[in-house]
Design a protein around this motif. Structure first.
Motif, PDB file in Angstrom:
ATOM      1  N   GLU A  33     -10.296  -8.271  12.231  1.00 14.35           N
ATOM      2  CA  GLU A  33     -11.348  -7.673  11.614  1.00 14.35           C
ATOM      3  C   GLU A  33     -10.711  -6.598  10.582  1.00 14.35           C
ATOM      4  OE1 GLU A  33     -12.021  -3.602  14.338  1.00 14.35           O
ATOM      5  OE2 GLU A  33     -13.294  -5.327  14.746  1.00 14.35           O
ATOM      6  N   LYS A  34      -9.479  -6.514  10.767  1.00 19.59           N
ATOM      7  CA  LYS A  34      -8.602  -5.678   9.870  1.00 19.59           C
ATOM      8  C   LYS A  34      -8.206  -6.528   8.433  1.00 19.59           C
ATOM      9  CE  LYS A  34      -7.991  -2.181  12.693  1.00 19.59           C
ATOM     10  NZ  LYS A  34      -8.072  -0.897  12.653  1.00 19.59           N
ATOM     11  N   TRP A  35      -8.324  -7.944   8.665  1.00 19.10           N
ATOM     12  CA  TRP A  35      -8.114  -8.737   7.521  1.00 19.10           C
ATOM     13  C   TRP A  35      -8.986  -8.811   6.608  1.00 19.10           C
ATOM     14  CZ3 TRP A  35      -3.997  -9.804   4.961  1.00 19.10           C
ATOM     15  CH2 TRP A  35      -3.830 -10.911   4.199  1.00 19.10           C
ATOM     16  N   ASP A  36      -9.497  -7.911   5.998  1.00 16.70           N
ATOM     17  CA  ASP A  36     -10.840  -7.859   5.069  1.00 16.70           C
ATOM     18  C   ASP A  36     -10.287  -7.895   3.510  1.00 16.70           C
ATOM     19  OD1 ASP A  36      -9.869  -5.357   4.632  1.00 16.70           O
ATOM     20  OD2 ASP A  36     -11.453  -4.453   5.516  1.00 16.70           O
ATOM     21  N   SER A  37     -11.182  -7.714   2.702  1.00 15.56           N
ATOM     22  CA  SER A  37     -11.041  -7.837   1.314  1.00 15.56           C
ATOM     23  C   SER A  37      -9.945  -6.788   0.768  1.00 15.56           C
ATOM     24  CB  SER A  37     -12.076  -7.740   0.288  1.00 15.56           C
ATOM     25  OG  SER A  37     -12.857  -6.452   0.603  1.00 15.56           O
ATOM     26  N   PHE A  38      -9.867  -5.561   1.352  1.00 17.22           N
ATOM     27  CA  PHE A  38      -8.880  -4.405   0.957  1.00 17.22           C
ATOM     28  C   PHE A  38      -7.658  -4.726   1.666  1.00 17.22           C
ATOM     29  CE2 PHE A  38     -13.017  -1.867   1.383  1.00 17.22           C
ATOM     30  CZ  PHE A  38     -13.037  -1.638  -0.169  1.00 17.22           C
ATOM     31  N   ALA A  39      -7.721  -5.453   2.654  1.00 17.37           N
ATOM     32  CA  ALA A  39      -6.345  -5.747   3.058  1.00 17.37           C
ATOM     33  C   ALA A  39      -5.594  -7.147   2.455  1.00 17.37           C
ATOM     34  CB  ALA A  39      -6.580  -6.113   4.666  1.00 17.37           C
ATOM     35  N   ILE A  40      -6.505  -8.011   2.031  1.00 17.10           N
ATOM     36  CA  ILE A  40      -6.093  -9.025   1.336  1.00 17.10           C
ATOM     37  C   ILE A  40      -5.443  -8.457   0.052  1.00 17.10           C
ATOM     38  CG2 ILE A  40      -6.724 -11.077  -0.234  1.00 17.10           C
ATOM     39  CD1 ILE A  40      -8.664 -11.744   2.313  1.00 17.10           C
ATOM     40  N   LEU A  41      -6.218  -7.501  -0.774  1.00 19.09           N
ATOM     41  CA  LEU A  41      -5.623  -6.964  -1.902  1.00 19.09           C
ATOM     42  C   LEU A  41      -4.437  -6.022  -1.825  1.00 19.09           C
ATOM     43  CD1 LEU A  41      -8.969  -5.855  -3.715  1.00 19.09           C
ATOM     44  CD2 LEU A  41      -7.688  -7.819  -4.360  1.00 19.09           C
ATOM     45  N   ALA A  42      -4.443  -5.514  -0.613  1.00 20.57           N
ATOM     46  CA  ALA A  42      -3.055  -4.610  -0.413  1.00 20.57           C
ATOM     47  C   ALA A  42      -1.843  -5.744  -0.228  1.00 20.57           C
ATOM     48  CB  ALA A  42      -3.103  -3.920   0.717  1.00 20.57           C
ATOM     49  N   ALA A  43      -2.213  -6.808   0.263  1.00 22.42           N
ATOM     50  CA  ALA A  43      -1.106  -7.943   0.611  1.00 22.42           C
ATOM     51  C   ALA A  43      -0.818  -8.605  -0.826  1.00 22.42           C
ATOM     52  CB  ALA A  43      -1.769  -8.872   1.508  1.00 22.42           C
ATOM     53  N   VAL A  44      -1.749  -8.761  -1.662  1.00 26.66           N
ATOM     54  CA  VAL A  44      -1.242  -9.282  -2.919  1.00 26.66           C
ATOM     55  C   VAL A  44      -0.260  -8.409  -3.698  1.00 26.66           C
ATOM     56  CG1 VAL A  44      -2.153  -9.687  -5.258  1.00 26.66           C
ATOM     57  CG2 VAL A  44      -3.193 -10.679  -3.225  1.00 26.66           C
ATOM     58  N   ALA A  45      -0.741  -6.880  -3.422  1.00 25.93           N
ATOM     59  CA  ALA A  45       0.072  -5.961  -4.234  1.00 25.93           C
ATOM     60  C   ALA A  45       1.355  -5.991  -3.447  1.00 25.93           C
ATOM     61  CB  ALA A  45      -0.674  -4.736  -4.057  1.00 25.93           C
ATOM     62  N   LEU A  46       1.488  -5.936  -2.302  1.00 27.72           N
ATOM     63  CA  LEU A  46       2.647  -5.910  -1.546  1.00 27.72           C
ATOM     64  C   LEU A  46       3.668  -7.172  -2.039  1.00 27.72           C
ATOM     65  CD1 LEU A  46       4.771  -4.893   0.618  1.00 27.72           C
ATOM     66  CD2 LEU A  46       3.545  -6.503   2.144  1.00 27.72           C
ATOM     67  N   VAL A  47       3.305  -8.526  -2.161  1.00 32.14           N
ATOM     68  CA  VAL A  47       3.846  -9.480  -2.426  1.00 32.14           C
ATOM     69  C   VAL A  47       4.321  -9.381  -3.739  1.00 32.14           C
ATOM     70  CG1 VAL A  47       3.948 -12.152  -2.913  1.00 32.14           C
ATOM     71  CG2 VAL A  47       2.741 -11.099  -0.761  1.00 32.14           C
ATOM     72  N   THR A  48       3.756  -8.704  -4.974  1.00 33.58           N
ATOM     73  CA  THR A  48       4.162  -8.651  -6.199  1.00 33.58           C
ATOM     74  C   THR A  48       4.945  -7.621  -6.192  1.00 33.58           C
ATOM     75  OG1 THR A  48       1.720  -9.406  -6.739  1.00 33.58           O
ATOM     76  CG2 THR A  48       3.058  -8.048  -8.449  1.00 33.58           C
TER      77      THR A  48
END
Length: 75
Positions: A33-48
């Motif tokens: 449940e923690k893998w939501d749209s906010f986590a996805i955007l944070a993951a994109v930012a982390l990878v970048t």
């Protein structure tokens, strides 16, 4: 420094809002449940931030388990 799940676990814990000791390569993100749209955007930012790669939310749809995310960060 070589990146692997051990070295990036603290950053993943922040992105996923989980305790670092609860994050394993096989942790299923789609059932978390923690893998939501906010986590996805944070993951994109982390990878970048960590790699300079530009990933899209579409790329993130292919992320099923933590190791998939780790692979984006170490490749």
């Amino acid at each position: 420094m070589k990146k692997d799940i051990e070295t990036i676990r603290p950053q993943l814990a922040l992105v996923l809002d989980m305790e670092p000791h609860d994050i394993y390569p096989y942790t299923n993100l789609n059932e978390n449940e923690k893998w939501d749209s906010f986590a996805i955007l944070a993951a994109v930012a982390l990878v970048t931030k960590e790699t300079g790669k530009q990933v899209t939310v579409e790329d993130m749809k292919n992320i099923k388990v933590v190791n998939d995310l780790v692979l984006l960060l170490v490749e």
